[in-house]
Design a protein around this motif. Structure first.
Motif, PDB file in Angstrom:
ATOM      1  N   ASN A  82      48.019  41.152  40.389  1.00  0.00           N
ATOM      2  CA  ASN A  82      46.431  40.739  41.139  1.00  0.00           C
ATOM      3  C   ASN A  82      46.070  39.328  40.888  1.00  0.00           C
ATOM      4  OD1 ASN A  82      45.875  43.552  42.163  1.00  0.00           O
ATOM      5  ND2 ASN A  82      45.031  43.879  39.931  1.00  0.00           N
ATOM      6  N   PHE A  83      46.634  38.665  39.810  1.00  0.00           N
ATOM      7  CA  PHE A  83      46.451  37.229  39.453  1.00  0.00           C
ATOM      8  C   PHE A  83      47.336  36.472  40.538  1.00  0.00           C
ATOM      9  CE2 PHE A  83      45.081  38.034  34.884  1.00  0.00           C
ATOM     10  CZ  PHE A  83      43.881  37.905  35.283  1.00  0.00           C
ATOM     11  N   GLN A  84      48.436  36.765  40.744  1.00  0.00           N
ATOM     12  CA  GLN A  84      49.486  36.285  41.708  1.00  0.00           C
ATOM     13  C   GLN A  84      48.859  36.247  43.148  1.00  0.00           C
ATOM     14  OE1 GLN A  84      53.142  37.724  41.659  1.00  0.00           O
ATOM     15  NE2 GLN A  84      53.643  36.617  39.810  1.00  0.00           N
ATOM     16  N   ILE A  85      48.163  37.630  43.483  1.00  0.00           N
ATOM     17  CA  ILE A  85      47.324  37.919  44.926  1.00  0.00           C
ATOM     18  C   ILE A  85      46.156  36.692  44.922  1.00  0.00           C
ATOM     19  CG2 ILE A  85      46.122  39.293  46.274  1.00  0.00           C
ATOM     20  CD1 ILE A  85      48.113  41.575  45.223  1.00  0.00           C
ATOM     21  N   GLU A  86      45.395  36.432  43.893  1.00  0.00           N
ATOM     22  CA  GLU A  86      44.400  35.916  43.936  1.00  0.00           C
ATOM     23  C   GLU A  86      44.751  34.209  44.163  1.00  0.00           C
ATOM     24  OE1 GLU A  86      41.760  36.202  40.533  1.00  0.00           O
ATOM     25  OE2 GLU A  86      41.579  38.335  40.823  1.00  0.00           O
ATOM     26  N   GLY A  87      45.873  33.913  43.247  1.00  0.00           N
ATOM     27  CA  GLY A  87      46.405  32.527  43.882  1.00  0.00           C
ATOM     28  C   GLY A  87      46.829  32.423  45.072  1.00  0.00           C
ATOM     29  N   ASN A  89      45.702  34.050  47.587  1.00  0.00           N
ATOM     30  CA  ASN A  89      44.701  33.894  48.460  1.00  0.00           C
ATOM     31  C   ASN A  89      43.981  32.725  48.513  1.00  0.00           C
ATOM     32  OD1 ASN A  89      44.910  36.603  49.345  1.00  0.00           O
ATOM     33  ND2 ASN A  89      43.534  37.586  47.872  1.00  0.00           N
ATOM     34  N   GLY A  90      44.019  32.050  47.384  1.00  0.00           N
ATOM     35  CA  GLY A  90      43.824  30.303  47.371  1.00  0.00           C
ATOM     36  C   GLY A  90      44.341  29.441  48.283  1.00  0.00           C
TER      37      GLY A  90
END
Length: 118
Positions: A82-87, A89-90
């Protein structure tokens, strides 16, 4: 001596009654022995079934424990993803902005060329 035939007949009657009672007891003991053997074999098969079920329960408990551990690891992996996905997405938002700027620059360049050609 008149009592002797009476005593003898009573003794013979008593012996006959005892023989009948003995035979009856032997038949009952034999039937109880057969029932006991059947129940004993049934009990032994139940014991084997119980032992196999206990083994299956212990193996299922071990598998359950390993699945719980795997579940904890999966939760950690999900959080990291999820952290990787957020990154990502940024990064994708930044790339979208860059793409928009590039499109604007390309339009400007095309307009300049058209103006120069005229």
């Amino acid at each position: 001596m008149g009592d002797k035939p009476l005593i003898i007949s009573l003794l013979v009657g008593l012996i006959v009654v005892l023989v009948i009672a003995g035979v009856s007891l032997l038949v009952r003991v034999k039937s109880l022995n057969d029932i006991y053997k059947k129940e004993l074999s049934t009990n032994m098969s139940f014991q084997k079934t119980i032992e196999s079920l206990k083994e299956e329960i212990s193996s299922l408990k071990e598998e359950n424990g390993s699945l719980k551990n795997d579940n904890g690891n999966l939760k950690k992996d999900i959080v990291q993803l999820n952290f990787q996905i957020e990154g990502l997405n940024g990064e994708m938002a930044k790339l979208e902005k860059l793409k928009d700027k590039l499109e604007e620059n390309l339009k400007d360049e095309l307009m300049k060329r058209e103006l120069k050609e005229k």
